[in-house]
Scaffold this active site. Structure first.
Site, PDB file in Angstrom:
ATOM      1  N   ASP A 146      -2.840   2.162  -6.131  1.00 53.84           N
ATOM      2  CA  ASP A 146      -1.591   2.207  -5.091  1.00 53.84           C
ATOM      3  C   ASP A 146      -1.966   1.238  -4.908  1.00 53.84           C
ATOM      4  OD1 ASP A 146      -4.010   3.198  -3.802  1.00 53.84           O
ATOM      5  OD2 ASP A 146      -3.197   4.771  -2.468  1.00 53.84           O
ATOM      6  N   GLU A 147      -2.512   0.285  -4.845  1.00 53.77           N
ATOM      7  CA  GLU A 147      -2.600  -0.629  -3.490  1.00 53.77           C
ATOM      8  C   GLU A 147      -2.540  -2.446  -4.301  1.00 53.77           C
ATOM      9  OE1 GLU A 147      -5.932  -1.862  -0.177  1.00 53.77           O
ATOM     10  OE2 GLU A 147      -6.169  -0.430  -1.482  1.00 53.77           O
ATOM     11  N   ASP A 187       0.700  -1.591   0.126  1.00 57.39           N
ATOM     12  CA  ASP A 187      -0.288  -0.180  -0.236  1.00 57.39           C
ATOM     13  C   ASP A 187       0.760   1.562   0.139  1.00 57.39           C
ATOM     14  OD1 ASP A 187      -2.477   1.951  -0.057  1.00 57.39           O
ATOM     15  OD2 ASP A 187      -2.915   0.793   2.462  1.00 57.39           O
ATOM     16  N   MET A 188       0.880   2.034  -0.831  1.00 62.17           N
ATOM     17  CA  MET A 188       1.193   3.022  -1.213  1.00 62.17           C
ATOM     18  C   MET A 188       1.297   4.045  -0.079  1.00 62.17           C
ATOM     19  SD  MET A 188       3.950   2.000  -3.271  1.00 62.17           S
ATOM     20  CE  MET A 188       4.355   3.588  -3.493  1.00 62.17           C
TER      21      MET A 188
END
Length: 347
Positions: A103-104, A9-10
């Site tokens: 982003d995940e 996860d960013m």
């Protein structure tokens, strides 16, 4: 044997990309979203979160909480571009990836037979070195616990939840952490004095099923460490590439070609590992004034060899007139096909 699942996860992705593109924003309260009073916050930096700003919050409220915040409009094209770079790095680890959002993602690294913490540290290091971004990673034997772990000590977190830790490690967590319980379900449970997983754990499966239907059984199992959902690798690869922001801007083509050579080697390794070849080579540069430029060449044959990729990339770079220093250099190969015959070396 238990599966080994990683959830990546960013951290504060949109605002982190803005800082990456404009380093003067580092350590400042950056708030990305609609800039009008009627807009909402898409995401914000951790500096802004200290003031109470959060995602989905109205902009007018965010401004009241953080009057010195730096409010920026969303640039979805850019976030998608950086997301593709992140996923290309992840695909260098394994093809068993299930993207959840921009982003995940979940990654199944069971077949790697490596220490999962070592793999996670490798991922964190790659993304930091190549893009300057932080990522939080959770490791466990199923998807529910891996996602829970990735959120455990954000930002830039790393947490592994092992089987022997269950259920004790979960007991004091809020029921908001349970995948499958939305806002309304949480409120419904709060109304009957259920606030923690410990409270939820004491409820019989019959009650959960009656209260939430079929999903109640899933929730009952998850808080006991049971989640049989597999990682669904659903993404068809469209390109393989590498790029990096230079430590010092330059227009020295000899230096830039060294990067292309190293990138070509990595790309060739990924192609051979996945049994892919491609025929369109693209070189990308970003100037010191943050202008992006790409130039491509489509070959009359499919290639996967390091030397062929580099040679074409070198020709493309030579054809580009550099009028100012370069801050980013990259190369990619697209128009991919899956080779039906295993690629063999001569010896």
């Amino acid at each position: 044997m238990d599966s080994v699942i990683i959830h990546v996860d960013m951290d504060a992705f949109f605002s982190s990309v803005e800082v990456m593109d404009n380093p003067s924003l580092k350590n400042k309260p950056v708030i990305v979203g609609g800039v009008s009073e009627r807009g909402v916050v898409a995401t914000c930096s951790y500096e802004a979160r200290k003031f109470g700003v959060s995602s989905a919050m109205p902009i007018y409220k965010a401004k009241a909480l953080c009057p010195k915040g730096i409010f920026l409009p969303t640039r979805h094209y850019r976030y998608k571009e950086v997301s593709n770079m992140v996923f290309e790095l992840l695909y260098g680890i394994t093809d068993k990836i299930e993207p959840v959002s921009i982003d995940e993602a979940y990654m199944d690294i069971t077949d790697l037979k490596e220490n999962p913490v070592v793999v996670a540290l490798k991922i964190k290091s790659m993304i930091k070195m190549e893009l300057g971004l932080n990522i939080s990673i959770g490791i466990s034997y199923n998807k529910f616990l891996a996602k829970l772990a990735s959120d455990w000590n954000k930002p830039n977190g790393l947490k592994e939840i092992k089987k022997e830790m269950i259920p004790d490690i979960l007991m004091d967590l809020s029921i908001k952490k349970v995948h499958g319980l939305g806002k309304k379900s949480v409120e419904k449970l709060n109304n009957i004095a259920i606030f923690t997983i410990r409270d939820l754990y004491d409820l019989p499966i019959e009650f959960m099923q009656e209260y939430f239907g079929r999903q109640g059984v899933d929730i009952y199992n998850r808080i006991r460490g049971i989640d049989n959902r597999s990682v669904s690798a659903i993404r068809e690869r469209k390109s393989v590439g590498r790029e990096t922001t230079l430590k010092k801007d330059t227009k020295d083509k000899t230096q830039l070609k060294r990067y292309l050579l190293n990138f070509s080697r990595d790309i060739a390794t990924q192609l051979k590992k996945a049994n892919f070849s491609g025929k369109t080579i693209t070189v990308k540069i970003k100037t010191a004034s943050f202008e992006n430029h790409t130039k491509s060449k489509t070959l009359n044959k499919y290639v996967f060899d390091e030397e062929e990729i580099y040679n074409e990339g070198e020709k493309i770079l030579d054809s580009i007139e550099l009028t100012e220093d370069i801050r980013l250099i990259g190369i990619s190969i697209s128009s991919l096909k899956k080779d039906l015959v295993e690629q063999l070396t001569l010896f």
